[in-house]
Design a protein around this motif. Structure first.
Motif, PDB file in Angstrom:
ATOM      1  N   ARG A 159     -60.149 -19.515  11.565  1.00  0.00           N
ATOM      2  CA  ARG A 159     -60.352 -18.218  12.207  1.00  0.00           C
ATOM      3  C   ARG A 159     -59.793 -17.087  11.346  1.00  0.00           C
ATOM      4  NH1 ARG A 159     -57.439 -18.704  17.775  1.00  0.00           N
ATOM      5  NH2 ARG A 159     -56.016 -19.901  16.449  1.00  0.00           N
ATOM      6  N   PRO A 160     -60.459 -15.937  11.309  1.00  0.00           N
ATOM      7  CA  PRO A 160     -59.969 -14.813  10.509  1.00  0.00           C
ATOM      8  C   PRO A 160     -58.681 -14.216  11.084  1.00  0.00           C
ATOM      9  CG  PRO A 160     -61.807 -14.108  11.875  1.00  0.00           C
ATOM     10  CD  PRO A 160     -61.716 -15.611  12.018  1.00  0.00           C
ATOM     11  N   VAL A 161     -57.854 -13.666  10.194  1.00  0.00           N
ATOM     12  CA  VAL A 161     -56.607 -13.005  10.599  1.00  0.00           C
ATOM     13  C   VAL A 161     -56.895 -11.514  10.700  1.00  0.00           C
ATOM     14  CG1 VAL A 161     -54.186 -12.612  10.030  1.00  0.00           C
ATOM     15  CG2 VAL A 161     -55.276 -14.790   9.427  1.00  0.00           C
ATOM     16  N   THR A 162     -56.900 -10.989  11.905  1.00  0.00           N
ATOM     17  CA  THR A 162     -57.361  -9.615  12.115  1.00  0.00           C
ATOM     18  C   THR A 162     -56.282  -8.645  12.575  1.00  0.00           C
ATOM     19  OG1 THR A 162     -57.978 -10.133  14.408  1.00  0.00           O
ATOM     20  CG2 THR A 162     -59.679 -10.416  12.704  1.00  0.00           C
ATOM     21  N   ARG A 163     -55.105  -9.162  12.924  1.00  0.00           N
ATOM     22  CA  ARG A 163     -54.083  -8.271  13.474  1.00  0.00           C
ATOM     23  C   ARG A 163     -52.704  -8.662  12.957  1.00  0.00           C
ATOM     24  NH1 ARG A 163     -54.376  -4.227  16.787  1.00  0.00           N
ATOM     25  NH2 ARG A 163     -52.660  -3.599  18.142  1.00  0.00           N
ATOM     26  N   LEU A 164     -51.855  -7.652  12.800  1.00  0.00           N
ATOM     27  CA  LEU A 164     -50.497  -7.835  12.290  1.00  0.00           C
ATOM     28  C   LEU A 164     -49.497  -7.287  13.296  1.00  0.00           C
ATOM     29  CD1 LEU A 164     -48.323  -8.272  10.014  1.00  0.00           C
ATOM     30  CD2 LEU A 164     -48.940  -5.984   9.181  1.00  0.00           C
ATOM     31  N   ALA A 165     -48.487  -8.088  13.619  1.00  0.00           N
ATOM     32  CA  ALA A 165     -47.374  -7.633  14.462  1.00  0.00           C
ATOM     33  C   ALA A 165     -46.135  -7.522  13.579  1.00  0.00           C
ATOM     34  CB  ALA A 165     -47.112  -8.614  15.597  1.00  0.00           C
ATOM     35  N   VAL A 166     -45.456  -6.380  13.634  1.00  0.00           N
ATOM     36  CA  VAL A 166     -44.250  -6.169  12.827  1.00  0.00           C
ATOM     37  C   VAL A 166     -43.110  -5.755  13.754  1.00  0.00           C
ATOM     38  CG1 VAL A 166     -45.590  -5.447  10.812  1.00  0.00           C
ATOM     39  CG2 VAL A 166     -44.712  -3.714  12.371  1.00  0.00           C
ATOM     40  N   SER A 167     -41.907  -6.177  13.440  1.00  0.00           N
ATOM     41  CA  SER A 167     -40.777  -5.711  14.236  1.00  0.00           C
ATOM     42  C   SER A 167     -40.504  -4.252  13.909  1.00  0.00           C
ATOM     43  CB  SER A 167     -39.531  -6.558  13.960  1.00  0.00           C
ATOM     44  OG  SER A 167     -38.796  -6.059  12.866  1.00  0.00           O
ATOM     45  N   ALA A 168     -39.829  -3.567  14.827  1.00  0.00           N
ATOM     46  CA  ALA A 168     -39.572  -2.128  14.666  1.00  0.00           C
ATOM     47  C   ALA A 168     -38.529  -1.821  13.611  1.00  0.00           C
ATOM     48  CB  ALA A 168     -39.142  -1.535  16.008  1.00  0.00           C
ATOM     49  N   VAL A 169     -37.925  -2.851  13.005  1.00  0.00           N
ATOM     50  CA  VAL A 169     -36.861  -2.609  12.026  1.00  0.00           C
ATOM     51  C   VAL A 169     -37.219  -3.156  10.648  1.00  0.00           C
ATOM     52  CG1 VAL A 169     -35.021  -2.492  13.741  1.00  0.00           C
ATOM     53  CG2 VAL A 169     -35.650  -4.721  12.768  1.00  0.00           C
ATOM     54  N   GLU A 170     -38.499  -3.331  10.386  1.00  0.00           N
ATOM     55  CA  GLU A 170     -38.908  -3.902   9.098  1.00  0.00           C
ATOM     56  C   GLU A 170     -38.711  -2.931   7.937  1.00  0.00           C
ATOM     57  OE1 GLU A 170     -39.942  -7.186   8.588  1.00  0.00           O
ATOM     58  OE2 GLU A 170     -39.196  -7.267  10.641  1.00  0.00           O
ATOM     59  N   ASN A 175     -31.706  -7.763   8.199  1.00  0.00           N
ATOM     60  CA  ASN A 175     -32.004  -6.354   7.989  1.00  0.00           C
ATOM     61  C   ASN A 175     -31.204  -5.783   6.835  1.00  0.00           C
ATOM     62  OD1 ASN A 175     -31.414  -3.241   8.817  1.00  0.00           O
ATOM     63  ND2 ASN A 175     -33.464  -3.891   9.399  1.00  0.00           N
ATOM     64  N   ASN A 176     -31.859  -5.007   6.004  1.00  0.00           N
ATOM     65  CA  ASN A 176     -31.218  -4.449   4.812  1.00  0.00           C
ATOM     66  C   ASN A 176     -30.183  -3.377   5.141  1.00  0.00           C
ATOM     67  OD1 ASN A 176     -33.880  -3.378   5.569  1.00  0.00           O
ATOM     68  ND2 ASN A 176     -33.459  -1.779   4.070  1.00  0.00           N
ATOM     69  N   GLU A 177     -30.295  -2.713   6.293  1.00  0.00           N
ATOM     70  CA  GLU A 177     -29.352  -1.657   6.645  1.00  0.00           C
ATOM     71  C   GLU A 177     -28.185  -2.174   7.477  1.00  0.00           C
ATOM     72  OE1 GLU A 177     -31.136   1.884   8.207  1.00  0.00           O
ATOM     73  OE2 GLU A 177     -32.792   1.823   6.778  1.00  0.00           O
ATOM     74  N   THR A 178     -28.494  -2.901   8.552  1.00  0.00           N
ATOM     75  CA  THR A 178     -27.436  -3.349   9.458  1.00  0.00           C
ATOM     76  C   THR A 178     -26.918  -4.742   9.148  1.00  0.00           C
ATOM     77  OG1 THR A 178     -29.016  -4.308  11.021  1.00  0.00           O
ATOM     78  CG2 THR A 178     -28.437  -1.976  11.319  1.00  0.00           C
ATOM     79  N   GLY A 179     -27.694  -5.531   8.411  1.00  0.00           N
ATOM     80  CA  GLY A 179     -27.312  -6.913   8.143  1.00  0.00           C
ATOM     81  C   GLY A 179     -27.620  -7.856   9.286  1.00  0.00           C
ATOM     82  N   VAL A 180     -28.234  -7.373  10.357  1.00  0.00           N
ATOM     83  CA  VAL A 180     -28.527  -8.212  11.523  1.00  0.00           C
ATOM     84  C   VAL A 180     -29.522  -9.308  11.147  1.00  0.00           C
ATOM     85  CG1 VAL A 180     -29.663  -8.238  13.779  1.00  0.00           C
ATOM     86  CG2 VAL A 180     -27.976  -6.466  13.243  1.00  0.00           C
ATOM     87  N   VAL A 181     -29.187 -10.542  11.539  1.00  0.00           N
ATOM     88  CA  VAL A 181     -30.030 -11.702  11.267  1.00  0.00           C
ATOM     89  C   VAL A 181     -30.941 -11.939  12.477  1.00  0.00           C
ATOM     90  CG1 VAL A 181     -30.047 -14.183  10.794  1.00  0.00           C
ATOM     91  CG2 VAL A 181     -28.283 -12.726   9.766  1.00  0.00           C
ATOM     92  N   VAL A 206     -34.558   2.423  11.440  1.00  0.00           N
ATOM     93  CA  VAL A 206     -33.964   1.215  12.008  1.00  0.00           C
ATOM     94  C   VAL A 206     -33.058   1.574  13.179  1.00  0.00           C
ATOM     95  CG1 VAL A 206     -32.364  -0.694  11.546  1.00  0.00           C
ATOM     96  CG2 VAL A 206     -34.130  -0.101   9.869  1.00  0.00           C
ATOM     97  N   LEU A 207     -32.187   2.561  12.980  1.00  0.00           N
ATOM     98  CA  LEU A 207     -31.290   2.971  14.057  1.00  0.00           C
ATOM     99  C   LEU A 207     -32.052   3.639  15.187  1.00  0.00           C
ATOM    100  CD1 LEU A 207     -28.099   4.218  12.183  1.00  0.00           C
ATOM    101  CD2 LEU A 207     -28.771   1.902  12.858  1.00  0.00           C
ATOM    102  N   ASP A 208     -33.107   4.375  14.852  1.00  0.00           N
ATOM    103  CA  ASP A 208     -33.954   4.965  15.895  1.00  0.00           C
ATOM    104  C   ASP A 208     -34.529   3.864  16.783  1.00  0.00           C
ATOM    105  OD1 ASP A 208     -33.508   7.542  15.067  1.00  0.00           O
ATOM    106  OD2 ASP A 208     -35.425   7.770  14.021  1.00  0.00           O
ATOM    107  N   ALA A 209     -35.011   2.791  16.159  1.00  0.00           N
ATOM    108  CA  ALA A 209     -35.599   1.685  16.909  1.00  0.00           C
ATOM    109  C   ALA A 209     -34.575   0.995  17.793  1.00  0.00           C
ATOM    110  CB  ALA A 209     -36.219   0.676  15.947  1.00  0.00           C
ATOM    111  N   MET A 210     -33.310   1.061  17.395  1.00  0.00           N
ATOM    112  CA  MET A 210     -32.229   0.462  18.177  1.00  0.00           C
ATOM    113  C   MET A 210     -31.759   1.368  19.307  1.00  0.00           C
ATOM    114  SD  MET A 210     -30.151  -1.091  14.892  1.00  0.00           S
ATOM    115  CE  MET A 210     -28.632  -1.434  15.788  1.00  0.00           C
ATOM    116  N   GLY A 211     -32.300   2.586  19.365  1.00  0.00           N
ATOM    117  CA  GLY A 211     -31.927   3.518  20.413  1.00  0.00           C
ATOM    118  C   GLY A 211     -30.646   4.274  20.145  1.00  0.00           C
ATOM    119  N   VAL A 212     -30.233   4.344  18.885  1.00  0.00           N
ATOM    120  CA  VAL A 212     -29.008   5.059  18.531  1.00  0.00           C
ATOM    121  C   VAL A 212     -29.263   6.561  18.600  1.00  0.00           C
ATOM    122  CG1 VAL A 212     -27.305   5.474  16.703  1.00  0.00           C
ATOM    123  CG2 VAL A 212     -28.231   3.169  17.068  1.00  0.00           C
ATOM    124  N   ALA A 213     -28.340   7.289  19.188  1.00  0.00           N
ATOM    125  CA  ALA A 213     -28.474   8.745  19.302  1.00  0.00           C
ATOM    126  C   ALA A 213     -28.533   9.378  17.916  1.00  0.00           C
ATOM    127  CB  ALA A 213     -27.297   9.322  20.086  1.00  0.00           C
TER     128      ALA A 213
END
Length: 391
Positions: A91-102, A157-163, A342-349
């Motif tokens: 089947r063809p690959v037609t859609r991409l899902a990415v996390s908000a902190v990529e 994550n390259n900024e926060t180090g979160v695994v 990245v911090l915006d996606a985490m809801g940081v003020a």
């Protein structure tokens, strides 16, 4: 690096390992094109294949499934394309899902059209929402049973180090026939990485993050059947047709040496968590500290934080003048003063996120580096408190 300075920006790029430098210099002195059939060409080809095996071993992969690239950005762009072909599921690959902190290379959708990219949210720690992952893949499978979706999720994550919980997310995606690409650029050489355990189909690496030279990386596949019909770099068929152009043999050799040393030194790298934890404990005594990603699993070398009232650019300049190099976010965003996505996606003020400072230790870091940072930061905190008292 000047002996009078301390480098604490290893997530941007780390120090090249001496053994890698020596091997690269030796390789540069030897003539030969690895695509040539004569003895000199075959000797260069052996160097490439030896390095391929060493880099593959860093992530528990089959060397036959590793393609050398110019770095992690190219590796992710090579993998993330609607032209993926998988003999196990046509089947063809037609859609991409990415996390908000990529990383920006992935967040932009790589070679997928914008309207085919879906963003998966993260929680306040920066950890991907697994329920949202499953919902996205279940919805796609129900609405478009004749098509497939691919998930792009970074391991660290390259900024926060979160695994990230990649194995769990991959299992959810595959339950609905999905594919998985992992950006392991920040993780490889810092924590154990095993491609089979992660359950991913593609994985991206960059040598300059684990002690190799900049300008070389790799895309690793789970099995040789996976293919992309449209490579990013087309040419003479090098790298089994995955990437055209004469290989940068010296850089590839350096990557191989660095990968072998990084794999050997994983336990030593894990001990950097002691420096990170000490740094954060001391900072908390100096002011109102927020550590981004606290409470989640993090890379042992990374601390991403803000102190109330301390502007990131002011802090970075003061540290730089004090002989300490740090970052105010991803190196790919250097020179920008806007808040971190990245911090915006985490809801940081916003008023807190613009104060974000990242300290990242590396394989060459020492306890004295932490001491130097804290000495300079103590003066920053003192001035900040004096300013607050005067206001």
């Amino acid at each position: 690096m000047s002996p009078n300075r301390v480098y604490l920006d290893h997530n941007a790029t780390t120090a090249t390992r001496p053994a890698a430098i020596a091997a690269m210099a030796e390789t540069l002195a030897v003539v030969g094109n690895p695509s040539s059939a004569h003895a000199e060409g075959r000797a260069k080809r052996r160097l490439v294949e030896e390095a391929r095996a060493k880099v593959a071993a860093l992530v528990g992969a089959d060397p036959a499934c590793l393609t050398f690239t110019s770095g992690g950005t190219e590796a992710s762009n090579l993998a993330l394309t609607p032209s993926i072909r998988d003999p196990r599921d046509p089947r063809p690959v037609t859609r991409l899902a990415v996390s908000a902190v990529e990383h920006p290379a992935v967040a932009a959708g790589a070679r997928f059209p914008k309207d085919a990219v879906e963003t998966i949210p993260v929680d306040g720690r920066g950890v991907v929402d697994l329920k949202a992952v499953e919902a996205a893949f279940a919805r796609h499978a129900a609405e478009r049973p004749g098509e497939r979706m691919i998930l792009a999720l970074m391991l660290a994550n390259n900024e926060t180090g979160v695994v990230q919980p990649v194995a769990e997310a991959a299992a959810l995606a595959k339950r609905h026939g999905g594919l998985v690409h992992v950006d392991a650029v920040q993780a490889a050489g810092k924590i154990p990485v095993d491609m089979a355990a992660l359950g991913c189909d593609f994985l991206a690496l960059a040598a300059h993050k684990f002690g190799g030279p900049a300008g070389v990386g790799a895309l690793v596949r789970a099995h040789e059947g996976l293919h992309v019909e449209q490579p990013v770099v087309r040419g003479g068929g090098q790298e089994k047709g995955w990437r055209g152009g004469t290989e940068n043999v010296a850089a590839i050799v350096g990557a191989g040496i660095a990968a072998a040393e990084a794999l050997r030194d994983l336990d030593a790298f894990a001990s950097l968590a002691l420096l990170r934890d000490r740094l954060e404990a001391e900072l908390a005594r100096l002011g109102d500290l927020v550590v981004f990603g606290a409470g989640a699993e993090r890379l042992p070398n990374t601390s991403c934080f803000a102190m109330q009232g301390v502007a990131a650019q002011v802090a970075m300049m003061a540290l730089d003048l004090g002989g300490v190099a740090v970052s105010t976010g991803s190196a790919c965003s250097s020179g920008k003063t806007k808040a971190s996505p990245v911090l915006d996606a985490m809801g940081v003020a916003h008023d807190l996120s613009v104060g974000m400072v990242r300290v990242s230790f590396g394989w060459s870091s020492r306890a004295a580096d932490c001491d130097r940072f804290l000495a300079v930061w103590s003066e920053i905190a003192r001035r900040n408190q004096a300013s607050a008292n005067a206001a």
